[in-house]
Design a protein around this motif. Structure first.
Motif, PDB file in Angstrom:
ATOM      1  N   ALA A 231       0.836  -1.210   0.000  1.00 53.54           N
ATOM      2  CA  ALA A 231       0.000   0.000   0.000  1.00 53.54           C
ATOM      3  C   ALA A 231       0.863   1.249   0.000  1.00 53.54           C
ATOM      4  CB  ALA A 231      -0.928  -0.012   1.212  1.00 53.54           C
ATOM      5  N   ALA A 232       1.911   1.272   0.828  1.00 52.96           N
ATOM      6  CA  ALA A 232       2.799   2.436   0.872  1.00 52.96           C
ATOM      7  C   ALA A 232       3.493   2.650  -0.462  1.00 52.96           C
ATOM      8  CB  ALA A 232       3.826   2.262   1.989  1.00 52.96           C
ATOM      9  N   GLU A 233       3.867   1.572  -1.128  1.00 51.19           N
ATOM     10  CA  GLU A 233       4.498   1.686  -2.449  1.00 51.19           C
ATOM     11  C   GLU A 233       3.552   2.296  -3.468  1.00 51.19           C
ATOM     12  OE1 GLU A 233       5.625  -2.301  -3.306  1.00 51.19           O
ATOM     13  OE2 GLU A 233       7.400  -2.283  -1.991  1.00 51.19           O
ATOM     14  N   ARG A 234       2.243   2.171  -3.228  1.00 50.07           N
ATOM     15  CA  ARG A 234       1.235   2.704  -4.148  1.00 50.07           C
ATOM     16  C   ARG A 234       0.638   4.005  -3.630  1.00 50.07           C
ATOM     17  NH1 ARG A 234      -1.525  -2.834  -6.647  1.00 50.07           N
ATOM     18  NH2 ARG A 234       0.474  -3.841  -7.071  1.00 50.07           N
ATOM     19  N   ALA A 235       1.397   4.698  -2.813  1.00 44.45           N
ATOM     20  CA  ALA A 235       1.073   6.060  -2.351  1.00 44.45           C
ATOM     21  C   ALA A 235      -0.106   6.115  -1.398  1.00 44.45           C
ATOM     22  CB  ALA A 235       0.835   6.994  -3.538  1.00 44.45           C
ATOM     23  N   VAL A 236      -0.441   5.002  -0.748  1.00 45.11           N
ATOM     24  CA  VAL A 236      -1.447   5.039   0.312  1.00 45.11           C
ATOM     25  C   VAL A 236      -0.824   5.680   1.541  1.00 45.11           C
ATOM     26  CG1 VAL A 236      -2.792   3.614   1.911  1.00 45.11           C
ATOM     27  CG2 VAL A 236      -2.757   3.063  -0.528  1.00 45.11           C
ATOM     28  N   SER A 237      -1.504   6.662   2.111  1.00 42.82           N
ATOM     29  CA  SER A 237      -0.969   7.354   3.293  1.00 42.82           C
ATOM     30  C   SER A 237      -1.630   6.907   4.587  1.00 42.82           C
ATOM     31  CB  SER A 237      -1.128   8.868   3.138  1.00 42.82           C
ATOM     32  OG  SER A 237      -2.502   9.218   3.007  1.00 42.82           O
ATOM     33  N   THR A 238      -2.823   6.312   4.512  1.00 43.20           N
ATOM     34  CA  THR A 238      -3.536   5.859   5.710  1.00 43.20           C
ATOM     35  C   THR A 238      -4.061   4.452   5.498  1.00 43.20           C
ATOM     36  OG1 THR A 238      -4.238   8.112   6.253  1.00 43.20           O
ATOM     37  CG2 THR A 238      -5.453   6.311   7.288  1.00 43.20           C
ATOM     38  N   TYR A 239      -3.733   3.579   6.433  1.00 45.36           N
ATOM     39  CA  TYR A 239      -4.259   2.210   6.418  1.00 45.36           C
ATOM     40  C   TYR A 239      -5.211   2.099   7.593  1.00 45.36           C
ATOM     41  CZ  TYR A 239      -4.251  -2.871   5.770  1.00 45.36           C
ATOM     42  OH  TYR A 239      -4.613  -4.184   5.514  1.00 45.36           O
ATOM     43  N   ASP A 240      -6.487   1.882   7.297  1.00 42.75           N
ATOM     44  CA  ASP A 240      -7.540   1.919   8.309  1.00 42.75           C
ATOM     45  C   ASP A 240      -7.908   0.498   8.726  1.00 42.75           C
ATOM     46  OD1 ASP A 240      -9.811   2.413   9.872  1.00 42.75           O
ATOM     47  OD2 ASP A 240     -10.354   4.163   8.671  1.00 42.75           O
ATOM     48  N   PHE A 241      -7.672   0.193  10.005  1.00 43.95           N
ATOM     49  CA  PHE A 241      -8.009  -1.127  10.536  1.00 43.95           C
ATOM     50  C   PHE A 241      -9.473  -1.221  10.951  1.00 43.95           C
ATOM     51  CE2 PHE A 241      -3.496  -0.382  11.593  1.00 43.95           C
ATOM     52  CZ  PHE A 241      -2.922  -1.443  10.898  1.00 43.95           C
ATOM     53  N   LEU A 242     -10.181  -0.104  10.936  1.00 42.58           N
ATOM     54  CA  LEU A 242     -11.575  -0.017  11.360  1.00 42.58           C
ATOM     55  C   LEU A 242     -11.692  -0.336  12.855  1.00 42.58           C
ATOM     56  CD1 LEU A 242     -13.277  -1.589   8.217  1.00 42.58           C
ATOM     57  CD2 LEU A 242     -12.819   0.814   8.702  1.00 42.58           C
ATOM     58  N   ALA A 243     -12.924  -0.528  13.328  1.00 39.19           N
ATOM     59  CA  ALA A 243     -13.151  -0.735  14.762  1.00 39.19           C
ATOM     60  C   ALA A 243     -13.116  -2.225  15.094  1.00 39.19           C
ATOM     61  CB  ALA A 243     -14.479  -0.122  15.172  1.00 39.19           C
ATOM     62  N   GLY A 244     -13.053  -2.504  16.373  1.00 37.59           N
ATOM     63  CA  GLY A 244     -13.043  -3.887  16.825  1.00 37.59           C
ATOM     64  C   GLY A 244     -11.681  -4.290  17.361  1.00 37.59           C
TER      65      GLY A 244
END
Length: 379
Positions: free
Chosen positions: A326-339
């Motif tokens: 994801a970081a290699e593809r310019a994703v800046s936020t990885y959301d694990f959601l709740a739980g």
């Protein structure tokens, strides 16, 4: 259907909201609004996954019939410009096992119902400049209806804002507003790249995400695979098999599986599906189901083989691979959601940010407000 302008005197958005015009959309109107919805979503701060036209319309098509749900979709215009939509629906429910109620809820959630899928970050969809005005206008419009006895706004990150609107407008003394079901969603910051993210982790977590890759490789050749559109069914089959091994139930079944399979195909056609498998020695041992929207990636579900034990944190290793790509593809936020996890609150250890979620419930009538006031005082 065109209705009179929604006035909002008594709140700080009076002059803005006074010019808003409310139209009630039918389901046919809504299903024909994909392009307009997309333009509005792009001008808003609303969540691009859970409040997308794809996600909400699929949820409606899959679950509304079983819920006997009726649409309550409020569209707000300034002149000819669509500036906000409140995607609600109505259904009959029974509260506290005894008391029937007509409940108004956001599409994407059937509160206190274990059957339909639960969505996060639900809210109205409105342009950033009009969000407060649309929220006020929405409250005034629904408070003017006497057909409902319960209104639930959740699972939302805007619980405080909704409560402030109710406080400003002023409810009938017999009505009762409560904020409950508080949860926390967690986000990893990948803006500095994967190496920067690893440096931000505690030593133990960094070891689980990164260093244990070498230990896992001793058990066989490790490969991280991104699945193509034609492999979606196989991917969900592996996800359910592995999820059942750990939780004694599949990740998705029945209508929920239909929903996610249809959503995944739509996302894959736009390059937004990130369905990945981890193989060890040729065997599929972990599956991650993610959705990527722009610079944000969401971890929807995961399943892995628990037989590897605690010496190899298989789920965290797979998350590490997914975040690295994801970081290699310019994703800046990885959301694990709740739980939380089965044994540890792993999301809090992996994240650098968090978001508070809640449900806001408004009840009125002779019975429910008194019942919930008593319940909350006793608790």
């Amino acid at each position: 259907m065109r209705e009179p302008p929604v006035m909002s005197s008594g709140d700080p958005m009076h002059e803005t909201a006074a010019a808003l015009t409310l139209r009630r959309w039918s389901v046919a109107d809504w299903l024909a609004s994909e392009e307009a919805w997309g333009r509005l979503l792009a001008r808003s701060n609303a969540d691009p996954v859970f409040l997308s036209w794809d996600c909400l319309t699929l949820w409606w098509q899959c679950f509304a019939g079983a819920l006997s749900a009726a649409p309550e979709i409020l569209a707000f215009y300034r002149g000819g410009d669509l500036v906000g939509v409140a995607p609600f629906y109505r259904r009959r429910v029974v509260r506290s096992r005894l008391f029937p109620a007509t409940s108004v809820q956001l599409i994407g959630l059937s509160w206190r119902d274990p059957g339909p899928l639960m969505s996060e970050y639900l809210d109205i969809v409105a342009t950033t400049a009009e969000t407060d005005a649309v929220r006020h206008a929405c409250v005034r419009a629904l408070l003017g209806e006497r057909a409902w006895t319960e209104w639930v706004i959740g699972l939302t990150a805007a619980g405080r804002q909704w409560c402030e609107v109710f406080a400003r407008i002023g409810l009938d003394q017999r009505d009762y507003v409560r904020e409950l079901d508080r949860m926390v969603s967690y986000q990893a910051d990948l803006s500095g790249g994967f190496a920067g993210y690893l440096r931000s982790l505690g030593q133990s977590t960094r070891r689980s995400v990164w260093n244990l890759r070498h230990r896992l490789a001793k058990q066989g050749r490790v490969s991280f695979e991104l699945l193509a559109a034609e492999e979606i069914d196989d991917g969900f089959s592996d996800l359910n098999r592995l999820h059942r091994l750990r939780w004694q139930r599949p990740a998705f079944s029945g209508t929920a599986l239909e929903f996610h399979a249809r959503l995944a195909r739509r996302l894959a056609s736009r390059g937004e599906l990130v369905l990945s498998r981890l193989r060890v020695g040729g065997q599929v041992v972990s599956v991650l189901y993610d959705i990527r929207k722009g610079v944000r990636q969401y971890n929807i579900s995961m399943g892995f083989d628990p037989s590897f034990g605690a010496s190899v944190s298989l789920g965290l290793i797979h998350l590490g691979y997914s975040m690295e790509v994801a970081a290699e593809r310019a994703v800046s936020t990885y959301d694990f959601l709740a739980g939380s996890g089965q044994h540890t609150d792993y999301k809090s250890h992996l994240s650098q940010a968090r978001c508070n979620l809640s449900c806001v419930q408004v009840v009125r009538g002779r019975v429910l407000p008194a019942l919930y006031r008593w319940h909350d005082r006793a608790r």
